[in-house]
Structures are given as structure tokens and as C-alpha cells.
Design a protein around this motif. Structure first.
Motif, PDB file in Angstrom:
ATOM      1  N   TYR A 159       0.859  -1.177   0.000  1.00  0.00           N
ATOM      2  CA  TYR A 159       0.000   0.000   0.000  1.00  0.00           C
ATOM      3  C   TYR A 159       0.898   1.231   0.000  1.00  0.00           C
ATOM      4  N   SER A 161       1.802   5.417  -1.674  1.00  0.00           N
ATOM      5  CA  SER A 161       1.452   6.632  -2.396  1.00  0.00           C
ATOM      6  C   SER A 161       2.743   7.349  -2.777  1.00  0.00           C
ATOM      7  N   ALA A 180       1.048   4.249 -14.366  1.00  0.00           N
ATOM      8  CA  ALA A 180       1.122   3.545 -13.084  1.00  0.00           C
ATOM      9  C   ALA A 180       0.590   2.128 -13.222  1.00  0.00           C
ATOM     10  N   GLY A 181      -0.523   1.981 -13.943  1.00  0.00           N
ATOM     11  CA  GLY A 181      -1.074   0.645 -14.164  1.00  0.00           C
ATOM     12  C   GLY A 181      -0.120  -0.237 -14.940  1.00  0.00           C
ATOM     13  N   VAL A 184       2.811  -1.370 -12.624  1.00  0.00           N
ATOM     14  CA  VAL A 184       2.459  -2.462 -11.706  1.00  0.00           C
ATOM     15  C   VAL A 184       2.355  -3.774 -12.476  1.00  0.00           C
ATOM     16  N   ASN A 202      -8.089   1.875 -14.218  1.00  0.00           N
ATOM     17  CA  ASN A 202      -7.018   1.771 -13.211  1.00  0.00           C
ATOM     18  C   ASN A 202      -7.015   0.478 -12.410  1.00  0.00           C
ATOM     19  N   SER A 212      -5.159  -5.476  -7.984  1.00  0.00           N
ATOM     20  CA  SER A 212      -4.567  -4.182  -7.675  1.00  0.00           C
ATOM     21  C   SER A 212      -5.442  -3.065  -8.213  1.00  0.00           C
ATOM     22  N   ILE A 214      -5.564   1.565  -8.522  1.00  0.00           N
ATOM     23  CA  ILE A 214      -4.793   2.809  -8.483  1.00  0.00           C
ATOM     24  C   ILE A 214      -5.740   3.984  -8.284  1.00  0.00           C
ATOM     25  N   THR A 216      -5.472   8.145  -8.260  1.00  0.00           N
ATOM     26  CA  THR A 216      -4.632   9.318  -8.493  1.00  0.00           C
ATOM     27  C   THR A 216      -5.412  10.578  -8.143  1.00  0.00           C
ATOM     28  N   ILE A 232      -1.350   3.327  -4.845  1.00  0.00           N
ATOM     29  CA  ILE A 232      -1.382   1.982  -5.414  1.00  0.00           C
ATOM     30  C   ILE A 232      -1.605   0.975  -4.299  1.00  0.00           C
ATOM     31  N   ILE A 234      -1.944  -3.239  -3.723  1.00  0.00           N
ATOM     32  CA  ILE A 234      -1.765  -4.556  -4.355  1.00  0.00           C
ATOM     33  C   ILE A 234      -2.010  -5.635  -3.314  1.00  0.00           C
ATOM     34  N   ILE A 275       7.742   2.463 -12.669  1.00  0.00           N
ATOM     35  CA  ILE A 275       7.058   3.756 -12.558  1.00  0.00           C
ATOM     36  C   ILE A 275       7.984   4.881 -12.983  1.00  0.00           C
TER      37      ILE A 275
END
Length: 346
Positions: A159, A161, A180-181, A184, A202, A212, A214, A216, A232, A234, A275
Motif C-alpha cells: 500500500y 502513495s 502507473a497501471g 504495476v 485503473n 490491484s 490505483i 490518483t 497503489i 496490491i 514507474i
């Protein structure tokens, strides 16, 4: 303004104090841990004392602190200390060991438990924390997803940010969600070789089950983003009985899919590196490469889907994403509908 694509943490001075304590723990304790990780050998108390300019009793105190956190450190008479067992924790020194990023992870704040990493990320961004600051927690008591949903966050997941300051216009922020997706997905695929795909905008799926998500958020002027916080979550080492029960949208964890526990450290490092790679493309204006990477992992392309929007439910066949990140949907009457925001139901 604050825009969300997709409970307060601390009050007043208490927040500042806790963040300060987290940073300072201890810097020295983190540096001692880093020394163990870098050498992989016995370290003498005297050598550590000279290296960090503190007393041997202070070194012993921090060794005890590491033991309390689950590190098994042997005392070797007349020689020093040896690290023999590391817990499955995501402490800053653990993350930095072997991490080759230049922006992402510049500052790392770790919490055993927090209400929401994104909530804290927003507050720290307003306080001026630098781009690349990573906030990570072992569990969240009030994790958030898109559309105001909660994100169940027991121990064993990842977890985090990230605070980003992209110097871009607000209409480009959807590309941050996409990259970001992709990051991951690439990280999980590389480390675990799982057939992970993306569900616009996302979510990340394994065989149709969510692993997972996301979130934003940003603060921006009309023509400039002040900062974004990319959250994020997961499901990594999360048991099946800890996963949310949504018959219409089942969840899964990497541990359940693999049939074993997953080492979170290399997985997190690979994701952070991916990322940064995507973010550097974004900063260079290479939006086409981000779109191409997303399209290669598009898990809803060619599928019938329902899209929940603020205006109602729209049905059609997903035809991929357009150059601005919008979803292209072919309706039953043959017309094409561009969807900028919504939730896809397959």
C-alpha cells in the motif's frame, strides 16, 4: 482544487511529530540496517560507533530496536553483530537496497499502520515534500479507492502513495494513471510471470479477478498541476478469507494465485523502477509510448462491457483507448462513444 481520478490521518502537531519520528528513527537505525544489508558480514560495535559518530551503547540500543522489528541479529563475542534473518517488512533501508531509481523513493516514509497513505500524501505534498516521496504502510485502516469506495488493506499487501510534481496541464494527468497501471503490471509479470492485464482506467486483473487498483489525486490550477499523489494498492500476501466479497467483481491476491507467499521487496522495487521509467517518458512528452505500453496489456479490448458513469450505464464493445486516454466504446447502433470517466463491468 483537488481532483480525484478514480478520515484524517493525524491531527495538528501530532501528524508532524509522527512523521518526524518516522523520518528520524530513525535515520540512524535505517543506516545501521543498510550497513548490514550492504556488507552481509559481521559488523563490530566499535566500527559502527566510529562510522556513525555515536556511542557503542547507542549502537546497541538501535540493534535492539531492529530486533524488536523482527530482525534476527546475532551477537558474536569479540567480533560484533551479524544479521541472519530479515522479516517481510518494507522499511526504507530494505527498499533502497538495490533500488536504482533517481526520482522515485527520494524520500521514504514507512508506517506499520496508517489510515490512508493517499491522505497523508496529499498533506505532505501541500507541505512541500519533494517529488518522488514514497509513503508506504504495512496496513491501512481507512484505505480508499475510486468513487469513494474503501480498499481493504490487511497486513501482507503493498500500500503506497507517491508524490509527483509533473509541471504539466491537468488534462495530461490521465497518462499518469495509465503509466502507473502499466508499471504495476510489468513488475508483477517480470517477478512472478503471471498473466496480469489492465482494466480501464485503473484496475489490474488476473484471470478476471482484481489484484490491484490505483487512485490518483491532484491539486491544480486551471492550466498547471501543482502536484499529484498516485496511490497503489496490491493484494500480495493476503489470505482468501481477507479479500473483499463482491460476486460481481471478485478479488484475488498474488499469494492465492501463486499458492505461496511472495517476497514483497523485489516486487516493490521492480514496480518503482517501472514507474520511474514511465514517468520519465511522461516528463519527456512521450505519451505515445505510454499508450502503446497500455494497449499491449489492455484486458478489455474487444469485450462486451457495461460502463457505469454519472449519466447512467452505457453498454457496448470496448475498442481500446484513444490518444488522450479515453475509452472507445462501440455501441449496438454502430456509433462510437468516448468515455472519459467511469467504471467498467465485464
Amino acid at each position: 482544487m483537488t481532483c480525484i481520478f478514480g478520515c484524517d490521518i493525524f491531527e495538528g502537531n501530532r501528524k508532524s511529530i509522527l512523521v518526524s519520528e518516522n523520518k528520524n528513527m530513525s535515520r540512524l537505525r535505517q543506516e545501521i540496517l543498510r550497513a548490514f544489508l550492504e556488507t552481509g558480514d559481521i559488523l563490530s560495535g566499535e566500527g559502527l560507533s566510529k562510522r556513525f559518530g555515536v556511542s557503542r551503547s547507542s549502537i546497541w540500543k538501535h540493534i535492539q530496536g531492529l530486533r524488536d522489528q523482527g530482525y534476527q541479529i546475532l551477537s558474536c563475542p569479540k567480533l560484533g553483530y551479524r544479521l541472519v534473518v530479515r522479516p517481510d517488512g518494507l522499511l526504507p533501508a530494505e527498499i533502497r537496497a538495490g533500488l536504482s531509481t533517481k526520482i522515485i523513493g527520494k524520500e521514504i516514509l514507512h508506517f506499520k499502520e496508517i489510515s490512508s497513505t493517499n491522505d497523508l500524501g496529499l498533506k505532505l505534498a501541500r507541505q512541500g515534500y519533494p517529488e518522488g516521496t514514497l509513503i508506504i504502510a504495512e496496513c491501512q485502516s481507512c484505505g480508499r479507492g475510486r468513487l469513494g469506495r474503501s480498499w481493504i488493506s490487511p497486513e501482507g499487501g503493498i500500500y503506497l502513495s507517491l508524490i509527483l510534481r509533473p509541471q504539466a496541464s491537468p488534462d495530461l494527468v490521465p497518462f499518469l494513471i495509465l503509466l502507473a497501471g502499466v508499471a504495476v503490471a510489468k513488475g508483477i509479470r517480470k517477478i512472478l510471470n503471471l498473466p496480469l492485464l489492465l482494466k480501464w482506467p485503473n484496475d489490474l486483473l488476473i484471470n478476471g479477478k482484481k489484484v490491484s487498483g490505483i487512485l490518483t489525486e491532484m491539486e491544480a490550477e486551471l492550466d498547471k498541476v501543482n502536484f499529484t499523489v498516485v496511490g497503489i494498492g496490491i493484494n500480495v500476501n493476503v489470505r482468501a478469507d481477507q479479500l473483499p466479497e463482491r460476486p460481481d467483481y471478485p478479488a484475488i491476491s498474488l499469494m492465492v494465485e501463486m499458492g505461496r507467499e511472495v517476497d514483497r521487496r523485489p516486487l516493490l522495487q521492480e514496480i518503482l523502477l517501472a514507474i520511474e521509467d514511465g514517468y520519465l517518458e511522461f516528463k519527456a512528452g512521450n505519451y505515445t509510448s505510454i499508450l502503446e505500453a497500455y494497449r499491449e496489456l489492455d484486458g478489455i479490448l474487444g469485450k462486451k462491457a457495461k460502463i457505469k458513469t454519472l449519466q447512467g450505464v452505457i453498454e457496448g464493445e470496448a475498442e481500446g483507448i484513444e490518444k488522450d486516454g479515453a475509452l472507445r466504446l462501440r455501441l449496438s447502433n454502430g456509433r462510437v462513444k468516448r468515455i472519459r470517466s467511469g467504471e467498467v463491468i465485464l
